[in-house]
Every structure is written in C-alpha cells, then in structure tokens.
Design a protein around this motif. Structure first.
Motif, mmCIF file in Angstrom:
data_model
loop_
_atom_site.group_PDB
_atom_site.id
_atom_site.type_symbol
_atom_site.label_atom_id
_atom_site.label_comp_id
_atom_site.label_asym_id
_atom_site.label_seq_id
_atom_site.Cartn_x
_atom_site.Cartn_y
_atom_site.Cartn_z
ATOM 1 N N LYS A 1 12.602 4.843 -8.132
ATOM 2 C CA LYS A 1 11.905 4.810 -6.850
ATOM 3 C C LYS A 1 10.984 6.018 -6.784
ATOM 4 O O LYS A 1 11.368 7.140 -7.124
ATOM 5 N N GLU A 2 9.756 5.771 -6.313
ATOM 6 C CA GLU A 2 8.762 6.832 -6.186
ATOM 7 C C GLU A 2 8.506 7.083 -4.714
ATOM 8 O O GLU A 2 8.491 6.153 -3.907
ATOM 9 N N ALA A 3 8.304 8.331 -4.350
ATOM 10 C CA ALA A 3 8.089 8.698 -2.958
ATOM 11 C C ALA A 3 6.938 9.680 -2.852
ATOM 12 O O ALA A 3 6.733 10.524 -3.744
ATOM 13 N N VAL A 4 6.163 9.562 -1.768
ATOM 14 C CA VAL A 4 5.075 10.478 -1.477
ATOM 15 C C VAL A 4 5.238 10.954 -0.044
ATOM 16 O O VAL A 4 5.612 10.174 0.838
ATOM 17 N N ALA A 5 4.987 12.232 0.205
ATOM 18 C CA ALA A 5 5.187 12.818 1.527
ATOM 19 C C ALA A 5 3.863 13.301 2.104
ATOM 20 O O ALA A 5 3.044 13.900 1.400
ATOM 21 N N ARG B 1 7.058 12.361 -5.840
ATOM 22 C CA ARG B 1 8.137 12.511 -6.809
ATOM 23 C C ARG B 1 8.699 11.156 -7.209
ATOM 24 O O ARG B 1 8.520 10.160 -6.511
ATOM 25 N N VAL B 2 9.435 11.176 -8.306
ATOM 26 C CA VAL B 2 10.132 9.994 -8.814
ATOM 27 C C VAL B 2 11.630 10.269 -8.745
ATOM 28 O O VAL B 2 12.089 11.349 -9.128
ATOM 29 N N TYR B 3 12.382 9.271 -8.268
ATOM 30 C CA TYR B 3 13.849 9.382 -8.181
ATOM 31 C C TYR B 3 14.461 8.345 -9.124
ATOM 32 O O TYR B 3 14.551 7.162 -8.793
ATOM 33 N N PRO B 4 14.870 8.783 -10.331
ATOM 34 C CA PRO B 4 15.432 7.838 -11.303
ATOM 35 C C PRO B 4 16.749 7.252 -10.803
ATOM 36 O O PRO B 4 17.537 7.921 -10.124
#
Length: 816
Positions: A624-628, A640-643
C-alpha cells in the motif's frame, strides 16, 4: 410485532405483556387487540386477545366477547382443527379489580365508565406460535402473495371451516386481521367477532373492529351469521391476499383462482360453494403426498355434510371421522399444499425475527405500587375452572388457579429459525403447559418484581423495522442529531424518523458516491453528482455545487475525509488525465486548495496536521502506498510505501501521528512523523477452521484506543500509540471453528462505552471497558458466504441505540 404503547396495559390477568401483534399496515381492521404475553415465572408465552379500545367500555360488548371466547374454547375441544387458533384460557366473570389491566401500568379509565367499576375487561389466551397477521405478511413480502401461497392458505382455512361447520358452529370472524401465517401453515382466529361486535338484527356497518369488506351482505344488515357467510368472508380474505386490495375487481384476481373466488363472493348465499366444495376446488389438479384414495377409518361414505343455516352435523368421532385431521389419527387434505416452498422466504425471515425478538424480550417493570399479589388471579382453562371466593378484607382470591409451565418457550433463536425454514417442528405444543405445579419462590419474586437482566448474548427487541426496496444501501447509515436516520441507496437518499421508523422524505436522482455527513447547524451533505446540501428534516435541497457536477471541469469522484465544515475529495483534473485532491469549505461554499494526485488513490485518513491519501492496490496486492498533504494549505509532506498491507487491511489513524494497518494476522502501528517507522505489532487471537491465526479487519480508533476484530471471531482493544493490549476477547461460540467469510467492521459509540462489530452474519455489541459480550443480532436476511458487499450489515450508533442495515431491512435496536 410492535412495542407496547402508552395506552396499552402492562398486565392482563396473570400475564405480563411483551408486545402488540398488530394486523399490519394499511386500513386492516383490528377485530381485537392481540398481545404477546408471558406468565409470571417467565416460562409460558401466550397470545392474548382483548376487546378493541373503542369497545372496551361497552358492557354489552364485553359480555358478548366473553361468551364468544367461551365458544372458542369449546370449539377447540369439539372441532380439533389444526388450522384454528386454540383458546385454552379465558378470563373469569367478575375478575377482581386488583388484576384489572387498567390498574397496572396503564391510563386509568374515565370516572363513571363501565370499566371503572372494578371488573377487568374480558380476554382469552392461546399458546404462542410465531405468526404474522395476513396484512403484516403482505407488508413483509412487499405485495400480494404468490398464487401457490394463496391456494395453500385457502385450502387449509376451507378445511378448518368444514370442520367448524360440521361441529355445529359458524365461525363469524374471518377477516384479513384474523388470519395468521405460521411456518407450518395458516391459523384462523377471531371466532365470533361478528356476534361480539353487535347483536343479531342490528346493522353492523361502522361497528368498531369489524372489517366491512369481509362481511357478507346478509350480515352487514344485521342477519345472523351462517356457514355460507364464512365462505364469503374467506373468499374476500383470499382475494385480498392475492391482490393486496380489499374487494378487488374480478379482472385483478389471478386467472387460476378467478372463478373460484368469484363464486365465494356471490351476493346470494345459495350461489356460494360450501367449505367442503371450496376445499375440493382448491385441491383440484394438485397431487397430495398424503393418502387420499380411501377415507380414514370411521368416516362416512360420500360427501361430508355441511351445516347450513345452523343445522348441526354432530361432533367428530374420537379417532377419526368428520372434521378429523392427521393429528387426530385422520387425514388433513390441505397439508399436501404446505410442502417446502409454500411460504416465501421473506416471510420465513420475518417469522424468525419475531421468534428471536420474543425469545429475548424482557418483562417491563411495573411501578411498585401497582404490583399485584399472585392470589388475586382468576382464570378459566380448558381443563379446570377457577372459582373466585371473597378473601380477607373483601379481596377476591382464586381458590384454584393455573400455574406457569416449567417448560422453556424456545430452545434458542437458531432453533426457532431452523424450524420455520423447514416448515415443521414449530407447533402449538411448543408452549403448551405441563401439569400445574406450585410456583417457586423465584417465580413469585419474578411476578412481583420482574427482572430486566438479559441473558448473555440474547438479541435486543427491535424498536422498529423499515423495509428496503431494491438493492441494499451501499453505505452505513448516518444519524443526524439523534432524530433522523439517513439511508443512502444507489440513486437516492431517504430520511427515517429515528424514534418511529417512519419515512420522513426521499430525495431521488442524487447518485451518491459516498456516505453523507452532517455539517453546520442544519445541513446534511451528500457527495455524488457534485455536493448537495439537504435540509435534514425535510430532505429539501438547499444548494448544489456547480463546479463539481458531471460535465464540469472537475467532476466529483470519491470522498476522502470530513472534519467539521471541511471536506476533502478527489476529482478529475481539468487536463482530463489523472486526479486532483480538493479541500472544500461547505460552510462558505469555497474551494480551499487543490493538488495533483496519482491515479488509484481513493482512501483518505486524517492526522493531526495532515491528510493521508492511500491507494487500494490491485486484487490481493500486498503493498500500500500513501501520500500526505498538509490540511490547511495542501502542501505535499511525504509519500511512502507500506509493504505487506493489502487493500483489505487498509491503513487507519489515531488522528495524531500513528498510522495503524492490518497486515494479514498482525496489526501494526507506524510513526507517520518519522519515516513510517514501525512502533508495535499485535497478533490476532482468533483462528480459522484449520487452526491458523485469522486476518485482522480495519480497526476503528476512538480516543487513545484502537478496536479491531479478526476473522476468527475475536475482538481486540489496543492502545493506539504504544500497542499495549487492553483486552482480547473471543466470541465465536458455536462458530468458533469456522472462519468468518470476511472480517467484521468495527464501530464505537460516541461516548466510547460500547463497541460493535458488523459482519456478513450478524451485529454484535460489547462493553468497551472489558470486552464483555452484551448482545448479538442476526436478521437472517443476507447472503452470508457469497462474498457480496450487499450481504454485509452496516451500522451507525448513538449512545443509546443502533441502526442496522441488512439486505432487505433497516432496524433500530436499543444499545443496552
């Protein structure tokens, strides 16, 4: 089944009332008030029939009602029909005022009224069986019943009338409100309602409780009820069941039943069939699995005689003969039409819900000053007669009274539902009393001070139920100011009165794309074709955003997050490629900022100073990838990427700095301010059918605690910042060895005292302090196990009630 109203009594005779069994919606006449009631010991449940409110103070009506109740009791022993409601207990003449229904928990009668003279209104009791009045059955089904069901109901009731007429009686009480549907066949109640309503010779138009549409012409003018009048009334009931309308035109009747029903409704009694002929007609062309080639032993040859104009056909023989059924060592011909599938599934569900509600119902406590000594109960049963004698101080005491049974009402809601689904196993015998036994001290205490303690896990009684037409709502309900429940469908939004369950308004054509939210003082916002602001009490559209509607340069796409008057959402970019994230102030109707957003980022979470937007990933993706973005200016803060985090284990937040994600069977906390550093991890408690730890579902953070359920029927309370386990509870019971089709969703009450999980099978409520199970509610209306989103229950909760959306119904439940 409806809760007791303010005007209803709390107690009738020796029974505590649980609920009203209303005929249903529409203009169906209530020929009597019908209550579900429970004995003082809590072991015996009955149906209580009492005069309508409009006739309760009519002394003549009360006497006629009591006489007809006695006739119904005698009929139960004479005709012995399996399709009539047996009356096994009636009130005695001159019941003491100490047990008057007016004296316990109800509004006292007006001074000088007949009911104020110290005599309880008459009543009769029958063993309880989950049943739906015919109008309520049509309401639950959503329209006219299938022809197969109508034919089966008609055949069973025609057989019942044939037995009643053969025993020398005329029923004189057939109407939609006195026909009930049970899992194993219909039941006929209301015996003698026409005679109770008014004496012979008096016009019966406009009399309280009588359904004029079901009365034959000769009875409307005051004529004495006769058997062929019963046939007319039955024809009217079947026409109503087949069309949903009273006295429909002949062209509206189903073709296969048209000629039969027209003959029943003939104005001249001589042109109507007898009940036996009607039964033959309804069975014509239908193969019965029961032997019908030869008559049962002792039955006379040739057609069974029918009582016409009061002529008696005699009583049935004790082991078979005229009027006997399979239960009497005879044959029920109508039973051949009651095989699997005779009752639509929606009605089986409604009966199961009623069974569960009655199982869990509590006896409302009555004011201490209104408690009644047990010795003041006087009743008459089929096997014994109570003789009232004056007691000390003029108090009337019963010398011989019936006692509550020790037998349990139901073995459980699951067992009740199974019996209904199979069409058998649930009979009147389920609540028949055992031999009279002296009450225990606990039963005496329960009679004086009824307990309000609920059995662990028992479901609460719904406050109301609202039927859903079409597809199930795609989003959880929204509760506005503890007054309106907002239900969002595929194309429309509806407002329901949270107190009564009645629809207040419907707004069509909004094409919702997310759950509505409340903002400002008097505004309800619906995302979809732009953003629409609605007045919550009326549903009136106050305004719609033009710049985000379809066809505009930046049409609305997906809702991300809401905080007060600020809403964040995605929209198509002006260039026509990719997406943008937009911050919008709905109070000022002003765009605050916008920024570019990669495709596929559709899930938003709010931190203390940031909006975090995440992608859903592909099916089964484990990254899952997230941007703030900064909340106030839209500045990109990090990406960031959350493996290991799948689309099903979406990241949530504690609204401060911790991101929490479900990574298979592990729940993990990440520090969003320090490069996504791992802070803690917790393993799932529940296990699947193979003994492996189950996956976590999406957690819900309230205050400093994260609550999360796993697919092995376990619930966890974890400190969101540190990962410290507050408690973990397994709650699967009989399902503990079966993994859930999907992990349940979790919500918390506004005050944080209760936690609820909503899955494909049920909704469960827990104490947030220690995880103790409070109740579990299953409406049996979903498609559990098929993996469809529509099967999942969706909930919204206040501090005192829960709104649950199933596949075909919306329910309001008390939280405690």
């Amino acid at each position: 089944m409806e809760p007791l109203s303010r005007d209803d009594p709390w107690r009738i005779g020796p029974y505590h009332l649980i609920a009203r069994l209303d005929p249903g919606a529409g203009d169906a006449a209530a020929m009597a008030r019908c209550f579900i009631a429970r004995g003082a010991g809590g072991d015996r449940t009955v149906l209580i029939s009492a005069p309508p409110v409009a006739s309760a103070d009519d002394a003549g009506y009360r006497e006629r009602f009591r006489a007809e109740a006695e006739n119904a009791r005698l009929l139960a022993g004479a005709a012995r029909s399996r399709w009539t409601v047996p009356v096994v207990e009636i009130s005695a003449v001159g019941t003491p005022p100490g047990v008057s229904s007016h004296s316990v928990g109800s509004t006292p009668p007006r001074d000088g009224s007949p009911s104020g003279g110290g005599t309880e209104p008459p009543w009769s009791a029958s063993p309880y069986l989950p049943v739906l009045p015919l109008p309520a059955a049509l309401e639950s089904y959503g329209g006219p019943l299938p022809v197969r069901t109508v034919r089966a109901v008609g055949a069973a009731l025609a057989e019942a009338l044939d037995e009643v007429h053969t025993a020398g009686f005329t029923h004189a009480g057939i109407a939609p409100g006195t026909v009930f549907l049970a899992g194993d066949g219909p039941r006929l109640a209301g015996f003698g309602a026409v005679r109770a309503a008014g004496p012979d010779g008096a016009a019966r138009t406009g009399l309280p409780g009588l359904d004029a549409e079901a009365l034959p012409p000769e009875q409307l003018t005051g004529g004495r009820p006769r058997p062929l009048g019963d046939v007319f009334a039955l024809g009217s009931v079947l026409a109503y069941a087949a069309t949903g309308r009273p006295r429909p035109e002949a062209d509206a009747l189903p073709e296969e039943l048209r000629d039969t029903l027209r003959s029943c409704l003939a104005p001249d009694p001589a042109d109507r069939p007898t009940a036996r002929t009607l039964l033959d007609e309804l069975l014509r062309g239908v193969r019965s699995p029961l032997p019908a080639a030869s008559a049962p032993p002792g039955a006379p040859a040739g057609p069974l005689p029918t009582v016409v104009d009061g002529a008696s056909g005699g009583l049935p023989a004790p082991g078979g003969g005229p009027g006997s059924t399979a239960l009497d060592a005879g044959i029920s011909r109508a039973a051949g039409l009651l095989g699997p599938g005779w009752l639509p599934g929606r009605l089986i569900i409604a009966l199961s819900e009623q069974s569960s509600a009655v199982l869990a119902a509590e006896i409302d406590a009555v004011p201490e000053a209104a408690t009644v000594p047990e010795t003041a109960t006087a009743t008459v049963t089929q096997d014994e007669t109570a003789q009232a004698t004056p007691g000390p101080g003029g108090t009337t005491a019963a010398r011989k009274t019936t006692r509550p049974s020790r037998r349990a009402l139901l073995v459980g809601s699951a067992g009740g539902a199974a019996g209904l689904a199979l069409g058998g196993g649930v009979t009147w015998v389920a609540t028949e009393p055992d031999r009279p036994a002296p009450p225990t001290p606990a039963q005496r205490l329960a009679a004086a001070r009824p307990s309000r303690r609920r059995v662990e896990g028992a479901p609460p009684t719904p406050m109301w139920r609202y039927g859903i037409e079409g597809a199930a709502p795609a989003y959880a309900p929204l509760i506005w100011r503890d007054a309106v429940a907002v239900i969002t469908g595929e194309r429309s939004v509806a407002g329901i009165d949270l107190r009564t369950g009645k629809r207040l308004w419907t707004q069509d054509g909004l094409r919702p794309k997310g759950q509505p939210w409340a903002g400002g003082e008097d505004a309800l916002f619906v995302p979809g074709d732009g953003i629409a602001a609605l007045e919550p009490r009326t549903g009136r559209i106050q305004w719609r955003s033009k710049e985000f509607r379809r066809g505009a340069s930046t049409p609305f796409a997906t809702l991300l997050a809401v905080d007060g008057a600020t809403v964040w959402f995605t929209a198509a970019s002006r260039e026509g490629s990719g997406r943008v994230v937009v911050a919008y102030d709905v109070g000022r109707r002003d765009e605050m900022w916008r920024g570019p957003l990669p495709d596929g980022f559709t899930d938003g979470r709010l931190l203390k100073g940031a909006l975090v937007v995440m992608n859903r990933g592909g099916q089964g993706a484990k990254t899952k990838e997230a941007v703030a973005f900064s909340r106030d200016a839209g500045k990109k803060l990090w990406q960031r990427v959350y493996p290991g985090v799948s689309a099903e284990g979406m990241v949530t937040t504690d609204a401060d700095r911790t991101l929490i994600a479900a990574v298979d069977s592990t729940l993990r906390g990440y520090d969003a301010a320090r490069g996504g550093k791992g802070l803690w991890s917790v393993e799932a408690l529940g296990k699947d059918g193979k003994g492996h730890r189950s996956d976590f579902g999406l957690p819900h953070v309230h205050g400093k605690t994260a609550y999360a359920a796993d697919g092995g029927y376990a619930l966890h309370a974890i400190d969101a910042a540190t990962g410290r386990i507050r408690w973990q509870r397994g709650y699967g019971f009989v399902m503990k060895d079966i993994s859930a089709p999907r992990t349940p969703d979790t919500v918390v009450s506004p005050a944080g005292h209760r936690v609820l999980t909503a899955g494909d099978l049920e909704v469960d409520a827990f104490d947030a302090e220690d995880g103790a199970l409070l109740w579990r509610f299953a409406d049996t209306g979903g498609d559990a196990g098929k993996g469809t989103e529509s099967a999942r229950r969706k909930v919204a909760v206040t501090d005192d009630r829960v709104v649950v959306i199933g596949r075909k119904s919306v329910y309001a439940l008390p939280l405690d």
